[in-house]
Write an enzyme that holds these catalytic residues in place. Structure first.
Site, short mmCIF file in Angstrom:
data_model
loop_
_atom_site.label_atom_id
_atom_site.label_comp_id
_atom_site.label_asym_id
_atom_site.label_seq_id
_atom_site.Cartn_x
_atom_site.Cartn_y
_atom_site.Cartn_z
N LYS A 1 0.79 -1.23 -0.08
CA LYS A 1 0.08 0.01 -0.06
C LYS A 1 0.77 1.14 0.01
O LYS A 1 0.53 2.24 -0.88
CB LYS A 1 -0.80 -0.01 1.06
CG LYS A 1 -1.86 1.16 1.27
CD LYS A 1 -1.45 2.42 1.81
CE LYS A 1 -1.59 2.12 3.43
NZ LYS A 1 -1.45 3.45 4.11
N ASP B 1 -5.73 0.93 0.68
CA ASP B 1 -5.73 1.31 2.19
C ASP B 1 -7.40 0.71 2.76
O ASP B 1 -8.22 -0.03 1.93
CB ASP B 1 -5.73 2.88 2.50
CG ASP B 1 -6.78 3.62 1.90
OD1 ASP B 1 -7.64 3.04 1.34
OD2 ASP B 1 -6.41 5.08 1.86
#
Length: 218
Positions: free
Chosen positions: A123, A141
């Site tokens: 991420k 996320d």
């Protein structure tokens, strides 16, 4: 129209509606190193707290070299409002040391290299690629994971699975800006608790709305 083109077209249509309800995302930095540090600080922390803490670090240290030499307790005091500040103080110093020691002070611009930095997962790496380098990437996320599953684009348990599935169905020309757009949509409309389904332009396409709201169970 081939089925793949139809699916991509539907994703494009829904994304356009999401974007129309998402305010512009504030980017505190464009420099790759400070984008990286800001993203490391952001876990389980509100954006305004993250940005203020990252800005304070920048004003104190300015460069990766200076942050790599920082005292952990001083860093912790500067970022004390972020979640897990003691852990993150050590982490950002270690990130800085790695960037300086292994990459000559320049943040690498490939996913493969970024994820070798301690504390940097997919991420964070994808945020840096897209937001700092302008390289198409989808950062997943909690907002992206939640929204993609609610709409029905994916049916996944883990962010890594969500990223893999989204990479298959989201046209690549939408990847830049995809995360910030969904983050703002997730903060203002498709909220974790109390989503504003009645105001949402995507409701007619949303599996969550169909199953939960129309049945009266949410």
């Amino acid at each position: 129209m081939p089925a793949g083109d139809q699916a991509a077209g539907k994703v494009r249509e829904i994304y356009g509606l999401i974007k129309s309800q998402s305010p512009p995302h504030h980017f505190e930095f464009s420099d790759p190193f400070w984008v990286l540090i800001t993203t490391v600080l952001s876990h389980r922390t509100k954006d305004e707290v993250t940005d203020a803490s990252a800005r304070a670090l920048f004003e104190r240290y300015r460069t990766a070299e200076a942050l790599a030499r920082a005292d952990p307790e001083e860093v912790r005091q500067i970022i004390r409002r972020v979640g897990f500040s003691r852990v993150k103080a050590g982490r950002v110093i270690e990130v800085a040391k790695t960037v300086v020691g292994r990459f000559g002070g320049r943040v690498p611009s490939t996913l493969e290299e970024l994820v070798t930095i301690p504390g940097v997962g997919r991420k964070t790496a994808n945020v840096v690629l897209a937001d700092a380098f302008g390289i198409p990437a989808i950062a997943v996320d909690t907002h992206v994971h939640r929204i993609a599953n609610r709409i029905g684009w994916v049916s996944t348990k883990k962010p890594e699975e969500t990223e893999e599935d989204l990479r298959r169905i989201v046209p690549e020309d939408l990847w830049l800006g995809f995360n910030p757009t969904l983050v703002e949509f997730g903060k203002h409309v498709c909220r974790p608790v109390g989503p504003k389904c009645g105001e949402c332009k995507v409701s007619q396409y949303c599996e969550y709305y169909k199953k939960k709201v129309r049945s009266g169970s949410a």
